[in-house]
Design an enzyme around this catalytic site. Sequence first.
Site, PDB file in Angstrom:
ATOM      1  N   TYR A  88     -10.054   5.491  -7.566  1.00  0.00           N
ATOM      2  CA  TYR A  88      -9.692   5.507  -6.135  1.00  0.00           C
ATOM      3  C   TYR A  88      -9.000   4.218  -5.707  1.00  0.00           C
ATOM      4  O   TYR A  88      -8.553   4.106  -4.574  1.00  0.00           O
ATOM      5  CB  TYR A  88     -10.906   5.816  -5.257  1.00  0.00           C
ATOM      6  CG  TYR A  88     -12.022   4.792  -5.296  1.00  0.00           C
ATOM      7  CD1 TYR A  88     -12.988   4.844  -6.293  1.00  0.00           C
ATOM      8  CD2 TYR A  88     -12.122   3.785  -4.342  1.00  0.00           C
ATOM      9  CE1 TYR A  88     -14.015   3.914  -6.347  1.00  0.00           C
ATOM     10  CE2 TYR A  88     -13.145   2.863  -4.374  1.00  0.00           C
ATOM     11  CZ  TYR A  88     -14.092   2.928  -5.384  1.00  0.00           C
ATOM     12  OH  TYR A  88     -15.107   2.007  -5.420  1.00  0.00           O
ATOM     13  N   GLY A 113      -7.067   0.351  -7.696  1.00  0.00           N
ATOM     14  CA  GLY A 113      -6.812  -0.364  -8.948  1.00  0.00           C
ATOM     15  C   GLY A 113      -6.608  -1.830  -8.623  1.00  0.00           C
ATOM     16  O   GLY A 113      -5.525  -2.360  -8.820  1.00  0.00           O
ATOM     17  N   ARG A 143     -18.045  -7.928 -11.878  1.00  0.00           N
ATOM     18  CA  ARG A 143     -17.473  -8.964 -12.735  1.00  0.00           C
ATOM     19  C   ARG A 143     -18.510 -10.061 -12.963  1.00  0.00           C
ATOM     20  O   ARG A 143     -19.281 -10.394 -12.047  1.00  0.00           O
ATOM     21  CB  ARG A 143     -16.227  -9.566 -12.080  1.00  0.00           C
ATOM     22  CG  ARG A 143     -14.927  -9.040 -12.649  1.00  0.00           C
ATOM     23  CD  ARG A 143     -13.727  -9.705 -11.986  1.00  0.00           C
ATOM     24  NE  ARG A 143     -13.764  -9.501 -10.540  1.00  0.00           N
ATOM     25  CZ  ARG A 143     -13.969 -10.467  -9.642  1.00  0.00           C
ATOM     26  NH1 ARG A 143     -14.123 -11.715 -10.028  1.00  0.00           N
ATOM     27  NH2 ARG A 143     -13.983 -10.188  -8.359  1.00  0.00           N
ATOM     28  N   ASP A 144     -18.532 -10.621 -14.154  1.00  0.00           N
ATOM     29  CA  ASP A 144     -19.421 -11.734 -14.430  1.00  0.00           C
ATOM     30  C   ASP A 144     -19.019 -12.908 -13.521  1.00  0.00           C
ATOM     31  O   ASP A 144     -17.829 -13.178 -13.344  1.00  0.00           O
ATOM     32  CB  ASP A 144     -19.301 -12.138 -15.906  1.00  0.00           C
ATOM     33  CG  ASP A 144     -20.411 -13.091 -16.289  1.00  0.00           C
ATOM     34  OD1 ASP A 144     -21.546 -12.914 -15.796  1.00  0.00           O
ATOM     35  OD2 ASP A 144     -20.146 -14.018 -17.073  1.00  0.00           O
ATOM     36  N   TYR A 173       0.852  -1.190   0.000  1.00  0.00           N
ATOM     37  CA  TYR A 173       0.000   0.000   0.000  1.00  0.00           C
ATOM     38  C   TYR A 173       0.888   1.241   0.000  1.00  0.00           C
ATOM     39  O   TYR A 173       1.993   1.211   0.550  1.00  0.00           O
ATOM     40  CB  TYR A 173      -0.884  -0.013   1.250  1.00  0.00           C
ATOM     41  CG  TYR A 173      -2.037   0.962   1.186  1.00  0.00           C
ATOM     42  CD1 TYR A 173      -3.136   0.712   0.374  1.00  0.00           C
ATOM     43  CD2 TYR A 173      -2.024   2.145   1.914  1.00  0.00           C
ATOM     44  CE1 TYR A 173      -4.194   1.594   0.302  1.00  0.00           C
ATOM     45  CE2 TYR A 173      -3.077   3.035   1.853  1.00  0.00           C
ATOM     46  CZ  TYR A 173      -4.162   2.767   1.046  1.00  0.00           C
ATOM     47  OH  TYR A 173      -5.203   3.648   0.967  1.00  0.00           O
ATOM     48  N   ASN A 230     -19.849  -3.930  -5.957  1.00  0.00           N
ATOM     49  CA  ASN A 230     -20.109  -4.720  -4.759  1.00  0.00           C
ATOM     50  C   ASN A 230     -19.016  -4.566  -3.709  1.00  0.00           C
ATOM     51  O   ASN A 230     -19.042  -5.240  -2.689  1.00  0.00           O
ATOM     52  CB  ASN A 230     -20.273  -6.196  -5.136  1.00  0.00           C
ATOM     53  CG  ASN A 230     -19.062  -6.706  -5.900  1.00  0.00           C
ATOM     54  OD1 ASN A 230     -18.508  -5.967  -6.723  1.00  0.00           O
ATOM     55  ND2 ASN A 230     -18.648  -7.924  -5.650  1.00  0.00           N
TER      56      ASN A 230
END
Lengths: 393, 393
Positions: A268, A270, A200-201, A77, A177
Amino acid sequence: MWSLLNSKTFKTLSTNPRLWRRTVTTKSLIYRKFGQPINELQIIEEDIPNPIDKQVLIKILRAPVNPMDVSIIQGIYPFRPKILPAIGGGEFVGEILKVGELVMNLNEGDLIIPLRMHLGSWTTYKLAEEEEVYKIPKYSDLKEAATIGANTCAAYRLLKGFVNLKPGDSIIQNGANGFVGQTVHKLCKLWGIKSLGVIRDRPDAGVLKLAMERLGATVVLTDKEIDTTDVYETNCLLKPKLALNCTGGEMAESIARHLDKCGIMVTYAGVSGKPFKISALPSLILNEQRFTGFWITKWIEENLGSPHQVRMMNELIRLLETNQLETPPVEIIPFDDFKEAFAKRDGSCKRFMLDMTVDEDVKWIGERLRPLVPLGHCSNFGGKKAVKKSDKK
Amino acid sequence: MWSLLNSKTFKTLSTNPRLWRRTVTTKSLIYRKFGQPINELQIIEEDIPNPIDKQVLIKILRAPVNPMDVSIIQGIYPFRPKILPAIGGGEFVGEILKVGELVMNLNEGDLIIPLRMHLGSWTTYKLAEEEEVYKIPKYSDLKEAATIGANTCAAYRLLKGFVNLKPGDSIIQNGANGFVGQTVHKLCKLWGIKSLGVIRDRPDAGVLKLAMERLGATVVLTDKEIDTTDVYETNCLLKPKLALNCTGGEMAESIARHLDKCGIMVTYAGVSGKPFKISALPSLILNEQRFTGFWITKWIEENLGSPHQVRMMNELIRLLETNQLETPPVEIIPFDDFKEAFAKRDGSCKRFMLDMTVDEDVKWIGERLRPLVPLGHCSNFGGKKAVKKSDKK
């Protein structure tokens, strides 16, 4: 208030009369080097002295385990603790046990959340400066309160900080989500803004869509559906003025393609680790779209105590008080079971929150002031086998 | 002034006494459908009536052939003429021959440039509205004057419209040897801003670098050199606050990597046709870089006659008057030889400007008012074999 502390936590720091004072022992989850939390985290006990000057001594009640906290321990981070070992975690809700002699606006028994990020929250007791914490109503739901300072603020800033959104306007976001994504949908619903979520599928996409729509999303589509959708015709949506990107990669490009003229895409996070492509035409030149970033850690550091932050916190607390905010599903784990939480977390989207009160033989203010809440042990929201104490809504 | 016109261009428009008025015949380069200029352009002659109301009749003196003009004829530019056939070209410098009865601020003999883009400039005479043209000093160099309205304005707006640049600050740009790129370097030099230019690696890179540095570039590097350069140490440059992108693709990513924290990259063209990649970390989130676009056509349409535009034009004209602006090398081609210009242009970076005066048997104001300039035919700047009339500095 001091008397509420379990007497076993009082110790004598020194036999030197000048240093003679009572301390409280805190139990902290620390890491000595960067790596996987499940390998690096360990519990230590330390004595904390009485608060002096503008310090407050806090009993931490709940502390979430955020992806950001995990990334910090992994060393990936952007923020890194200045020294190691460090205490993990950032967000928490706590009760003030004692205040230093110069503390002006806080009292014993106040329920507080941190204003500053990354103070270290996976600990049972903590000293902080008065200016670093924010007093919230005593009857606040602990679960909501524990996440309002970073995730909810991030969602709020993303919606307020870049585009002047009016009721009826639209936004689009990927990672719909995610914790921030879910809160974005909720705030949009509260503010009359239409929100288009992209996930995402996946096999359970239908279930997830319904859950997101129940939270407030106008429409949720998978990344496979987004490029061929007639969502603007069928849902009378305006083209989005704002796109919120937390994935990068192709899902970032997908939502950028939906942006209205002069729209802005704010990145915000990735989480895919992949960059995304933008083109001169039509995106940048003809459609005058802009691409920028947002980092809640930096925003909070730069706006600590500012009118911006105070106004935002007041508004969020009002939503909290009136039960208009609802934390995304989160499993409460007793602090001592932290290893279980991190083991479960690997490879799942489940969110956890540590309960720092369960090994104390007193009831803390969060519970005591909500007499309608049945105390004691009860099963968790998720129908988990393990029986744990749970916050309720 | 009228009498300056060659008498062969006067015709009677109609024998109806109500329409009885003198006209001028203009010779225009038009295209009837989109395609390659060399295939589609043809010369036609048309009569132009006297100017009425707020119209002015203009003798066009010089009109450049810009890449934008070519893209418009190819049908690949965002702007398309509303009807075909259309006259090619956009920029020009001309002399006012006659004014309508409601024209307030222009007179016969005034030297003007267009304020509006894409009016059609490859024509010998033209009617325009008073508000569409801008009066410039009579002793202006025709070559400078003919390019100030679009290319020089674009360079000016790119440097003034996005970042508050102070003397000592830096910018970086790709396409440093483009028309706008060269002007950016010159303006930077005039304003005390350090400029870092990037060009594609090529056999004559060394020559090009020197030429760019003579124009005002602080440093010019090839795309192969840019990522390993120690230019900041050796040239005491600050990291650029502004990146100007006209290429897209990898050269866009190269200059973005050099941007300072909170820097902005402005894309004003994408000549490679390729998109470029940006990443959440470090670019958007940690370094808070922003990516946006600029289109001079749109800016001019939206700011026509605004204080912004007037201030800019006044400043550019002052630079023109004091010989502080120098047009990048451009070859002057007689209007009738336009096919030669377009044939030469294919596959080269050479810039051309059409001379619309050479088949007239009078000398136009641009020449007449600069007595120090030897008139008549002389060889061109580039040592070309073809003997043509050239503007000089």
